[in-house]
Enzyme design. Sequence first.
Site, short mmCIF file in Angstrom:
data_model
loop_
_atom_site.label_atom_id
_atom_site.label_comp_id
_atom_site.label_asym_id
_atom_site.label_seq_id
_atom_site.Cartn_x
_atom_site.Cartn_y
_atom_site.Cartn_z
N GLY A 195 0.80 -1.22 0.00
CA GLY A 195 0.00 0.00 0.00
C GLY A 195 0.83 1.27 0.00
CB SER A 196 4.06 2.18 1.46
OG SER A 196 3.52 2.17 2.76
CB SER A 254 4.97 0.65 9.43
OG SER A 254 6.01 0.08 8.64
CD GLU A 286 -3.11 -5.61 1.91
OE1 GLU A 286 -2.78 -5.62 3.11
OE2 GLU A 286 -2.64 -4.81 1.09
CG HIS A 322 -1.05 -8.38 -27.44
ND1 HIS A 322 -0.73 -8.44 -28.77
CD2 HIS A 322 -1.54 -7.13 -27.21
CE1 HIS A 322 -1.00 -7.26 -29.34
NE2 HIS A 322 -1.49 -6.46 -28.42
CE LYS A 339 0.80 -7.25 4.49
NZ LYS A 339 -0.12 -6.29 3.86
#
Length: 349
Positions: free
Chosen positions: A58-59, A102, A238, A254, A343
């Site tokens: 997300g960062s 974070s 998420e 393609h 995570k």
Amino acid sequence: MIDLDDERGIRAGDPSGILATVAAMADHCRDGYHLGLDASPAPSGEGVTSVAFCGMGGSAIAGDLIRALYADRLRIPVVVVRDPELPEFVGPHTLVLASSYSGGTAEALACFEEAVRRGARVVSLTSGGELGHRSDELDLACVRLPDGFMPRSALGYIALGAIGVLEAVGLVPPMNADLEEALGELQAQDAQCAPGVPASVNPAKTLAAEIGERVPVIWGAEGIGAVAASRWKAQFNENAKVPAFAASLPELDHNEVVGWSEGQGRRFFVLALRQDAERADVAARFPLSIQIASDAGAEVREVWSGSRSGLARFLTLAVIGDYTSTYLAIALGVDPTPIVRLKQALADA
């Protein structure tokens, strides 16, 4: 599945208030933009020959947005580094944006330290942690983000903070007009997608109910649409805790389109993110590609943005995806907040 017109059920299914965070996106964007403009001591943009945006998850999506948003306006390359190692070209004439909400993301920290060692012009975007500490210690510019969010919920702060930095150092023109358009459209979108709005007239609830237990596949036109599709994919992963996949046109025509053979689409739900600003050749591909997926048994829906600016188009497409993925989580009886075990284990390590 939980009834999405039951407001009490929605509140119970969203104990951490993800929906309220989504509704605050306009405020996050406005505040993030000003935080980026005011970051000090901002490095000089004179002589900058490249921009490297370093981050994960997300960062990092803010870097993808910047690359797409300014592809036709910036005469220098923008790269997004999702890796602990910087490209060899990064040096004193590179602006490095190190993004870790974070402040503890290992890959972003490694890039930050290497950028400092090479004498690059470094700005960090973080709520604190080791990245914030090192920025303060070295007296480097830092876009200090408010804490208390999950990285995926801080998109407005990170993306507009980075844009504010680019404007402050003189690499991009003022974004006030584009931002004001985006804020107005986000507020209108919130009024349509709020928990109290019935599913019959709430586009995000409608999509969530239609997706049900099918696997979401999100398509977008290369550039802004592709970045929005990646955002939708990550939010389904998420928030709703379901597999999801993203692809862009014309590339998917393609290769991926060949996989939509008879009967292979029955478990999938294709969401085509559309824009009034699509190139004519890409716009012509969408209905043909959609028909192929539909003939394979997939359910297909189009989600449109008619916004003028690229920033507004991205944000309006992204936010309806945020709402939809959160409503899908609630409908499936899944708490949209927690992170998965991998995570957590990586964070603990």
